[in-house]
Design a protein around this motif. Structure first.
Motif, PDB file in Angstrom:
ATOM      1  N   ASN A 178       1.588   8.456 -10.373  1.00 22.88           N
ATOM      2  CA  ASN A 178       1.128   9.176  -9.362  1.00 22.88           C
ATOM      3  C   ASN A 178       1.693  10.601  -9.885  1.00 22.88           C
ATOM      4  N   TYR A 179       1.278  11.297 -10.930  1.00 20.21           N
ATOM      5  CA  TYR A 179       1.617  12.649 -11.403  1.00 20.21           C
ATOM      6  C   TYR A 179       0.415  13.487 -11.533  1.00 20.21           C
ATOM      7  N   PHE A 180       0.699  14.608 -10.584  1.00 21.36           N
ATOM      8  CA  PHE A 180      -0.542  15.561 -10.544  1.00 21.36           C
ATOM      9  C   PHE A 180      -0.105  17.308 -11.201  1.00 21.36           C
ATOM     10  N   ALA A 181      -0.881  17.610 -11.655  1.00 21.81           N
ATOM     11  CA  ALA A 181      -0.588  19.099 -12.038  1.00 21.81           C
ATOM     12  C   ALA A 181      -1.596  20.016 -11.607  1.00 21.81           C
ATOM     13  N   ALA A 182      -2.301  19.667 -10.664  1.00 19.12           N
ATOM     14  CA  ALA A 182      -3.303  20.800 -10.042  1.00 19.12           C
ATOM     15  C   ALA A 182      -3.530  20.338  -8.578  1.00 19.12           C
ATOM     16  N   VAL A 183      -3.914  21.237  -7.773  1.00 17.51           N
ATOM     17  CA  VAL A 183      -4.194  21.116  -6.363  1.00 17.51           C
ATOM     18  C   VAL A 183      -5.155  19.985  -5.899  1.00 17.51           C
ATOM     19  N   ASP A 184      -6.374  20.605  -6.679  1.00 18.47           N
ATOM     20  CA  ASP A 184      -7.349  19.560  -6.552  1.00 18.47           C
ATOM     21  C   ASP A 184      -7.348  18.026  -6.850  1.00 18.47           C
ATOM     22  N   GLU A 185      -6.598  17.907  -7.958  1.00 14.56           N
ATOM     23  CA  GLU A 185      -6.381  16.539  -8.203  1.00 14.56           C
ATOM     24  C   GLU A 185      -5.589  15.613  -7.093  1.00 14.56           C
ATOM     25  N   VAL A 186      -4.449  16.477  -6.662  1.00 16.43           N
ATOM     26  CA  VAL A 186      -3.525  15.685  -5.776  1.00 16.43           C
ATOM     27  C   VAL A 186      -4.471  15.744  -4.313  1.00 16.43           C
ATOM     28  N   GLU A 187      -5.452  16.528  -3.943  1.00 13.55           N
ATOM     29  CA  GLU A 187      -5.877  16.565  -2.664  1.00 13.55           C
ATOM     30  C   GLU A 187      -6.997  15.290  -2.778  1.00 13.55           C
ATOM     31  N   ALA A 188      -7.824  15.183  -3.794  1.00 12.62           N
ATOM     32  CA  ALA A 188      -8.676  14.095  -4.079  1.00 12.62           C
ATOM     33  C   ALA A 188      -7.826  12.929  -4.051  1.00 12.62           C
ATOM     34  N   TRP A 189      -6.698  12.737  -4.680  1.00 21.95           N
ATOM     35  CA  TRP A 189      -6.114  11.225  -4.580  1.00 21.95           C
ATOM     36  C   TRP A 189      -5.776  11.125  -3.140  1.00 21.95           C
ATOM     37  N   ALA A 190      -5.317  12.107  -2.383  1.00 22.43           N
ATOM     38  CA  ALA A 190      -4.579  11.921  -0.999  1.00 22.43           C
ATOM     39  C   ALA A 190      -5.740  11.456  -0.084  1.00 22.43           C
ATOM     40  N   LYS A 191      -6.867  12.269  -0.204  1.00 20.52           N
ATOM     41  CA  LYS A 191      -8.037  11.838   0.514  1.00 20.52           C
ATOM     42  C   LYS A 191      -8.585  10.243   0.386  1.00 20.52           C
ATOM     43  N   GLY A 192      -8.421   9.944  -1.036  1.00 26.51           N
ATOM     44  CA  GLY A 192      -8.788   8.777  -0.922  1.00 26.51           C
ATOM     45  C   GLY A 192      -8.098   7.532  -0.589  1.00 26.51           C
ATOM     46  N   LEU A 193      -6.755   7.830  -0.645  1.00 26.47           N
ATOM     47  CA  LEU A 193      -5.786   6.990   0.128  1.00 26.47           C
ATOM     48  C   LEU A 193      -5.960   6.936   1.514  1.00 26.47           C
ATOM     49  N   SER A 194      -6.133   8.290   2.069  1.00 26.02           N
ATOM     50  CA  SER A 194      -6.523   8.395   3.647  1.00 26.02           C
ATOM     51  C   SER A 194      -7.718   7.544   3.907  1.00 26.02           C
ATOM     52  N   GLY A 195      -8.663   7.622   3.187  1.00 29.76           N
ATOM     53  CA  GLY A 195      -9.883   6.847   3.586  1.00 29.76           C
ATOM     54  C   GLY A 195      -9.631   5.275   3.345  1.00 29.76           C
TER      55      GLY A 195
ATOM     56  N   GLU B  36       0.933  -1.156   0.047  1.00 30.04           N
ATOM     57  CA  GLU B  36      -0.076   0.048  -0.019  1.00 30.04           C
ATOM     58  C   GLU B  36       0.816   1.211  -0.102  1.00 30.04           C
ATOM     59  N   GLY B  37       1.990   1.093   0.890  1.00 26.20           N
ATOM     60  CA  GLY B  37       2.820   2.445   1.046  1.00 26.20           C
ATOM     61  C   GLY B  37       3.478   2.653  -0.257  1.00 26.20           C
ATOM     62  N   ALA B  38       3.859   1.858  -1.282  1.00 26.98           N
ATOM     63  CA  ALA B  38       4.418   1.942  -2.409  1.00 26.98           C
ATOM     64  C   ALA B  38       3.571   2.867  -3.473  1.00 26.98           C
ATOM     65  N   ARG B  39       2.160   3.130  -2.965  1.00 27.36           N
ATOM     66  CA  ARG B  39       1.586   3.800  -3.985  1.00 27.36           C
ATOM     67  C   ARG B  39       1.564   5.352  -3.314  1.00 27.36           C
ATOM     68  N   HIS B  40       2.207   5.451  -2.076  1.00 26.79           N
ATOM     69  CA  HIS B  40       2.120   6.960  -1.534  1.00 26.79           C
ATOM     70  C   HIS B  40       2.842   8.030  -1.984  1.00 26.79           C
ATOM     71  N   GLY B  41       3.969   7.387  -2.672  1.00 27.03           N
ATOM     72  CA  GLY B  41       4.849   8.189  -3.293  1.00 27.03           C
ATOM     73  C   GLY B  41       4.418   8.948  -4.801  1.00 27.03           C
ATOM     74  N   GLY B  42       4.803  10.055  -5.276  1.00 26.51           N
ATOM     75  CA  GLY B  42       4.400  10.540  -6.396  1.00 26.51           C
ATOM     76  C   GLY B  42       4.951  12.038  -6.698  1.00 26.51           C
ATOM     77  N   PHE B  43       4.568  12.790  -7.882  1.00 26.98           N
ATOM     78  CA  PHE B  43       5.227  13.901  -8.075  1.00 26.98           C
ATOM     79  C   PHE B  43       4.049  15.109  -8.252  1.00 26.98           C
ATOM     80  N   VAL B  44       3.897  16.192  -7.772  1.00 29.24           N
ATOM     81  CA  VAL B  44       3.234  17.186  -7.758  1.00 29.24           C
ATOM     82  C   VAL B  44       3.745  18.264  -8.610  1.00 29.24           C
ATOM     83  N   TRP B  45       3.443  18.769  -9.606  1.00 32.78           N
ATOM     84  CA  TRP B  45       3.908  19.927 -10.385  1.00 32.78           C
ATOM     85  C   TRP B  45       3.116  21.175 -10.449  1.00 32.78           C
ATOM     86  N   LEU B  46       3.320  22.006  -9.508  1.00 35.47           N
ATOM     87  CA  LEU B  46       2.246  23.329  -9.380  1.00 35.47           C
ATOM     88  C   LEU B  46       2.985  24.419 -10.064  1.00 35.47           C
ATOM     89  N   ARG B  47       3.014  24.496 -11.669  1.00 36.78           N
ATOM     90  CA  ARG B  47       3.948  25.215 -12.361  1.00 36.78           C
ATOM     91  C   ARG B  47       3.784  26.963 -11.801  1.00 36.78           C
TER      92      ARG B  47
END
Length: 551
Positions: free
Chosen positions: A530-547, A450-461
């Motif tokens: 796990n590549y994200f280019a927007a705040v809402d995208e990464v927060e939705a993904w993170a909330k899903g993992l947290s749930g 599960e933890g292996a899916r917790h890493g990623g990259f967020v680019w907020l240009r």
């Protein structure tokens, strides 16, 4: 010069070159000596050096003239190895003394290690690379005690712990027990029982007298009942373990990326296990990218194959991201363990004890990571080899310890391969070497998949005001996140940084204004989806993992 003289000079030069070539091609055997205090380790090595004519006349003259002579004879051969002033004064070995000699069959490196319990760390250091361990047993001391001395048991245990391939018990001072066969047999039976208990695979017992020279280099006339080899004959004929290491699966840790110009990119390192050949399909760890070996290069030219312990440079068929501390393995052979957790036997070498919760630097092959002590499984009574409870590991003590690292190590157990299972522990503040560890097994984490899916990259240009808020939000959801916009992290290295952080379950966040298309492709591959280019995208993904994890 006459024609005949010229021909003679050419023949002599060819003969000399042939002699040098034969010498360079000789096998090198490393052996260590250990045993109780006053068992005669230094004298035995002095006898080996003297009787193989490996001592210069000026050295002999020096020790003949020495005011120190504890042998009772014309010359004290122990002075050839007891080089420290304190050693000569006390008549003991304190530091590890290395000596070199050769015969017509082999070259040798000797590590004369100390017998005192307080110098266990020195003994372990000297024995760590040995092919053979010579454990000296004082026949007279055995006769008095009626059993093996505790230090003889301790050093045999350490030899088994270090997985030294061959162990030979040299039963010394046979002249003091009348060269008696019955006494030798009694010692041999007890030592072989100890060896069986410690699961030693290759064991020999040889009766010697280092002082008199019996069965060291020359065969003893006083012990005609002994039909086995002399100590030197044993050392010249015992098989080395190089073939076993060469037969295993490939392990090639990258030491250095060689880039002399734009036309060449190679990866330098030492083959720690197995064999590498041009055309071999290899896989890079941790990325998993595969390619083929194009060339195997050395200073003297290209090779058709290189095996342990060759140091070479590999040129690959494809351009793949590979750097120091990463590893190449054969694509279809058994892969090493890749884990952030492992248990290891530790020989502690520092005045400040090892304790749970402490973090050290762990150097394994060419990779250095941070290793935290999760638990001390047990301590070892090194005289009886029995386990005991331990809350700390003091200097010169041995214990099994569980570690967790911030990045994965790629390793085999020490029992499988000494080079791929050895770890050096370093104090991060003082840079002092504080311990030597031998990996017993990998430790799996229940949440690793599960933890292996917790890493990623967020680019907020260009959104530099958002990156730290996003990091705080991710941390509040129980995820690790760091900003990777440090000027020291070059764009070319960003893919490798993201990959390393993902393996440690850490999300990389960046507000860099521009990235090249090749860099974006690299970080996408490293982030594994796990590549994200927007705040809402990464927060939705993170909330899903947290749930899903119940946070």
């Amino acid at each position: 010069m006459s024609a005949s003289a010229a021909v003679w000079d050419v023949a002599r030069e060819r003969s000399f070159r042939a002699f040098l070539d034969d010498h360079l091609e000789q096998e090198m055997l490393r052996f260590t000596t250990a045993g109780s205090v006053d068992d005669g380790k230094s004298t035995l090595i002095g006898r080996l050096l003297h009787d193989t004519k490996s001592v210069y006349e000026d050295q002999l003259a020096t020790i003949r003239a020495s005011r120190v002579n504890r042998s009772g004879g014309a010359i004290d051969l122990s002075l050839l190895t007891d080089g420290l002033k304190a050693e000569r004064e006390q008549g003991i070995t304190i530091d590890v003394a290395y000596r070199y000699f050769s015969t017509a069959k082999r070259k040798f490196i000797i590590a004369d290690t100390p017998g005192h319990e307080q110098y266990t760390r020195n003994m372990a250091t000297g024995a760590s690379t040995a092919d053979v361990a010579i454990v000296l047993i004082d026949a007279k001391a055995f006769q008095r005690a009626g059993e093996l001395l505790p230090q003889s048991r301790r050093h045999t245990y350490i030899a088994s712990l270090l997985r030294i391939p061959h162990v030979v018990a040299a039963v010394n001072k046979m002249d003091l027990v009348g060269y008696g066969e019955a006494m030798f047999e009694q010692i041999a039976v007890e030592f072989m029982a100890l060896a069986k208990h410690l699961n030693l695979k290759s064991v020999a017992v040889i009766p010697v007298s280092a002082l008199a020279g019996d069965n060291v280099v020359e065969r003893s006339e006083a012990m005609g009942w002994y039909r086995g080899p002399t100590l030197l004959e044993y050392l010249e004929t015992v098989p080395l373990a190089l073939a076993e290491a060469a037969a295993g699966p490939l392990r090639f840790p990258v030491q250095l990326v060689v880039r002399p110009d734009a036309a060449f990119r190679g990866f330098a390192g030492r083959v720690e296990r197995g064999e590498v050949r041009p055309g071999m399909r290899v896989k890079a760890l941790p990325s998993g990218r595969t390619t083929a070996v194009k060339r195997v290069i050395t200073y003297d030219g290209e090779l058709q194959a290189a095996s342990f312990p060759s140091s070479v440079t590999l040129e690959l068929a494809d351009e793949i991201d590979l750097s120091r501390g990463e590893m190449l393995v054969e694509e279809n052979q058994a892969a090493p363990h890749a884990s952030t957790g492992f248990r290891a036997m530790v020989v502690w070498m520092h005045e400040e004890p090892l304790q749970e919760g402490r973090t050290y630097l762990a150097k394994h092959t060419t990779r250095t990571v941070r290793a935290t002590v999760r638990s001390i499984c047990y301590g070892v009574n090194i005289q009886s080899a029995q386990h005991r409870d331990a809350v700390a590991v003091q200097m010169n003590e041995i214990a099994e310890v569980e570690f967790e690292t911030n990045l994965p190590l790629f390793f085999d157990t020490y029992a499988e391969n000494r080079e791929m299972g050895a770890v050096i522990l370093i104090d991060a503040v003082t840079n002092a070497t504080v311990g030597a560890a031998m990996i017993v097994e990998a430790v799996s984490r229940e949440d690793a998949a599960e933890g292996a899916r917790h890493g990623g990259f967020v680019w907020l240009r260009g959104q530099s005001n958002e990156v730290y808020r996003v990091c705080e939000r991710l941390r509040a959801l129980g995820l690790a996140a760091v900003v990777v916009d440090d000027p020291m992290i070059e764009e070319a290295a960003l893919g490798a940084v993201v990959r390393a952080l993902r393996l440690a379950n850490v999300i990389a966040v960046s507000a860099r204004p521009e990235l090249m298309a090749s860099t974006i492709d690299g970080v996408k591959e490293a982030a594994e989806g796990n590549y994200f280019a927007a705040v809402d995208e990464v927060e939705a993904w993170a909330k899903g993992l947290s749930g899903r994890s119940g946070r």
